[in-house]
Design a protein around this motif. Structure first.
Motif, PDB file in Angstrom:
ATOM      1  N   ILE A   1      11.353 -40.511  51.076  1.00 25.48           N
ATOM      2  CA  ILE A   1      10.218 -40.410  50.243  1.00 25.48           C
ATOM      3  C   ILE A   1       9.067 -40.778  51.043  1.00 25.48           C
ATOM      4  CG2 ILE A   1       8.918 -40.740  48.037  1.00 25.48           C
ATOM      5  CD1 ILE A   1      11.602 -40.858  46.611  1.00 25.48           C
ATOM      6  N   GLY A   2       7.801 -39.788  51.231  1.00 28.57           N
ATOM      7  CA  GLY A   2       6.583 -40.076  51.528  1.00 28.57           C
ATOM      8  C   GLY A   2       5.482 -39.641  50.650  1.00 28.57           C
TER       9      GLY A   2
ATOM     10  N   LYS B   1       3.095 -36.237  47.671  1.00 27.27           N
ATOM     11  CA  LYS B   1       4.435 -36.597  47.718  1.00 27.27           C
ATOM     12  C   LYS B   1       5.647 -35.608  48.107  1.00 27.27           C
ATOM     13  CE  LYS B   1       8.411 -38.937  44.996  1.00 27.27           C
ATOM     14  NZ  LYS B   1       8.251 -39.500  43.740  1.00 27.27           N
ATOM     15  N   VAL B   2       6.110 -36.024  49.551  1.00 26.70           N
ATOM     16  CA  VAL B   2       7.117 -35.174  49.901  1.00 26.70           C
ATOM     17  C   VAL B   2       8.533 -35.798  49.915  1.00 26.70           C
ATOM     18  CG1 VAL B   2       7.725 -34.122  52.239  1.00 26.70           C
ATOM     19  CG2 VAL B   2       5.272 -34.163  51.655  1.00 26.70           C
TER      20      VAL B   2
ATOM     21  N   SER C   1       4.247 -40.217  56.630  1.00 26.84           N
ATOM     22  CA  SER C   1       4.697 -41.634  55.794  1.00 26.84           C
ATOM     23  C   SER C   1       5.999 -41.599  55.817  1.00 26.84           C
ATOM     24  CB  SER C   1       3.944 -41.505  54.430  1.00 26.84           C
ATOM     25  OG  SER C   1       4.411 -42.637  53.504  1.00 26.84           O
ATOM     26  N   LEU C   2       6.896 -40.461  55.781  1.00 26.34           N
ATOM     27  CA  LEU C   2       8.266 -40.611  55.658  1.00 26.34           C
ATOM     28  C   LEU C   2       9.045 -41.314  56.632  1.00 26.34           C
ATOM     29  CD1 LEU C   2       9.014 -36.624  55.142  1.00 26.34           C
ATOM     30  CD2 LEU C   2       9.737 -38.444  53.649  1.00 26.34           C
ATOM     31  N   ILE C   3       8.121 -41.549  57.807  1.00 27.30           N
ATOM     32  CA  ILE C   3       8.719 -42.239  59.210  1.00 27.30           C
ATOM     33  C   ILE C   3       7.698 -43.472  59.420  1.00 27.30           C
ATOM     34  CG2 ILE C   3      10.522 -40.364  59.935  1.00 27.30           C
ATOM     35  CD1 ILE C   3       8.373 -39.497  61.960  1.00 27.30           C
TER      36      ILE C   3
END
Length: 476
Positions: free
Chosen positions: A377-378, A399-400, A459-461
């Motif tokens: 979750i990003g 939000k992804v 933001s996921l990584i």
């Protein structure tokens, strides 16, 4: 009633001139079919005349009222807020009239025959149309039913003044002093923010703890925005009754634990229950399959149980959205013309025009988890976006949600000023089986609200530039 002696021969007949019906008519005409469109009232349907367009006009009006607060911050001085509501209603009526004329013009340009009256099936290849004292009979090769849905009335509150439903919510002549909004769908959320921005005291009552269609992060932010807007939110309450006290209404509620509460207001909106608008159409007579709510059963070509008859839009049940109706209208028309086509409701982007707006497509975090996915979750806050700082639109988030194993994007959820425009790109990405790298690779314009989508994917990584690094917990 005067009955025509002979049956008039037609090619394709479409019953209902709302978004599904007139879209099907135009698409079929493009494909070479001779189209007759039957409409009971006015072209455009509920969406244009009393639904989508009216509600979005009020959302736009509310948005403009909210922008006045930012104007003072940037040096544009105004003398407070004053609403000429009569002028607002004139503008809304003008917008609707212009759009109606647009639909009429499109039908003329596409050589679509428009007949006004009430249609019913006399046989599987025969329709009767009643208009006043006239009754004409038509035979057809194909038919498309797009008659929409209608509200199930509650006899307990019939006859009370100032009880509103989804059709009358934006038809009132004056802005309410105060209003109880009982519902948790997009209509209720939009109305709560719109009427609050226009001066009403708003009491929003929901039956659960959250808004069930929304992602957990969007739920949390929505509750914060409701509090910021001074909209009073009451949770875990179900309506018991509405009674009149003079010119006021008292709405009684009970909680999940059996506790009782009452809210007094000038107006009450109750989330509408709907059923298919299929009564008195002779569908049972010819063997069209429907469910107990009157919704027509269709396949992925929008074909009904009789192979040369199709149905599209709200009359087929499911989510009652104009976007769905438009897509189904195209599908039905293409299937009538023997073109390869398919209707699929897996990905329907949805927008809630509150202040700021919400938009989402794909799975929520809770839905994805319940389906067994291991999630990445990003999330990125609008407050960290440069363009949001300039424009004063710092509320919201992006939000992804992706699958850990494949990096496939499962859902995208947007809350903020740019949400309605960005969600189409999100829908295309998920439809094309995009991975997080497909969002991160393109160059995004700067400054722009779209950069929030980029940074949520980064933001996921842990690569988001304008987001502090996450602090790792130290185990002792």
């Amino acid at each position: 009633m005067v009955v025509g002696e002979l049956a008039h021969e037609r090619d394709l007949m479409i019953i209902g001139g709302g978004p599904a019906g007139y879209t099907a008519a135009i698409r079929a005409a493009q494909l070479g079919r001779e189209v007759t469109l039957i409409e009971k009232e006015v072209l455009g349907g509920i969406c244009l005349n009393r639904g989508c367009i009216s509600s979005k006009f009020f959302s736009h009006l509310a948005e403009k009222a909210e922008e006045l607060k930012h104007n003072n911050d940037i040096g544009i001085k105004t003398n407070g807020f004053s609403l000429d509501y009569d002028q607002s209603l004139i503008y809304k009526k003008t917008v609707i009239a212009n759009l109606q004329r647009g639909v009429e013009s499109l039908c003329r340009e596409n050589k679509i025959e428009v007949i006004f009256g009430s249609a019913s099936f006399l046989a599987a290849d025969r329709i009767g149309v009643e208009n006043g004292d006239d009754f004409e009979i038509y035979t057809f090769q194909n038919a498309i039913i797009s008659t929409g849905s209608k509200i199930i009335k509650s006899h307990d509150i019939d006859g009370l003044n100032n009880i509103l439903d989804a059709r009358s919510l934006y038809e009132i002549r004056d802005i309410p002093k105060d209003i109880v909004i009982n519902g948790d769908d997009y209509i209720a959320i939009e109305a709560a923010f719109s009427y609050k921005s226009l001066g009403s005291d708003v009491y929003l009552v929901i039956s659960g703890e959250n808004f069930p269609q929304l992602d957990v992060s969007i739920n949390k932010e929505l509750k914060r925005q409701l509090k910021k807007a001074k909209i009073k939110l009451y949770k875990n309450l179900s309506i018991v009754s509405v009674t009149s006290i003079g010119d006021r209404l008292l709405t009684a509620f009970k909680s999940n634990r059996g506790d009782k509460a009452g809210i007094e207001a000038s107006h009450v909106y109750i989330q509408s229950r709907l059923k298919g608008n299929t009564e008195n159409m002779g569908l049972e007579r010819i063997g069209i399959k429907m469910d107990k709510m009157g919704y027509i059963t269709t396949d992925n070509e929008c074909r009904a149980s009789i192979s040369h008859i199709f149905a599209c839009g709200d009359v087929t049940g499911g989510r009652q959205l104009a976007s769905k109706a438009i897509k189904q209208g195209k599908t039905a028309a293409e299937a009538c013309a023997n073109k390869p086509t398919e209707w699929n409701d897996t990905l329907i982007p949805q927008i809630i025009h509150c202040q700021p707006p919400i938009a989402y497509v794909g799975l929520t975090e809770q839905e994805a988890a319940s389906q067994g996915y291991r999630l990445n979750i990003g999330q990125f806050s609008a407050a960290a976006n440069g363009y949001a700082e300039i424009t004063g639109n710092k509320d919201g988030l992006t939000k992804v949600i992706t699958d850990q194993e494949t990096d496939l994007i499962l859902g995208i959820h947007l809350y903020g000023k740019q949400a309605p425009d960005l969600i189409a790109s999100a829908a295309v990405a998920i439809e094309m089986a995009a991975r997080d790298e497909d969002i991160k690779f393109p160059i995004y314009p700067h400054p722009s609200g779209s950069e929030g989508l980029l940074e949520a994917a980064e933001s996921l990584i842990h690569q988001a530039i304008h987001q502090p690094p996450k602090k790792e917990r130290v185990k002792r």
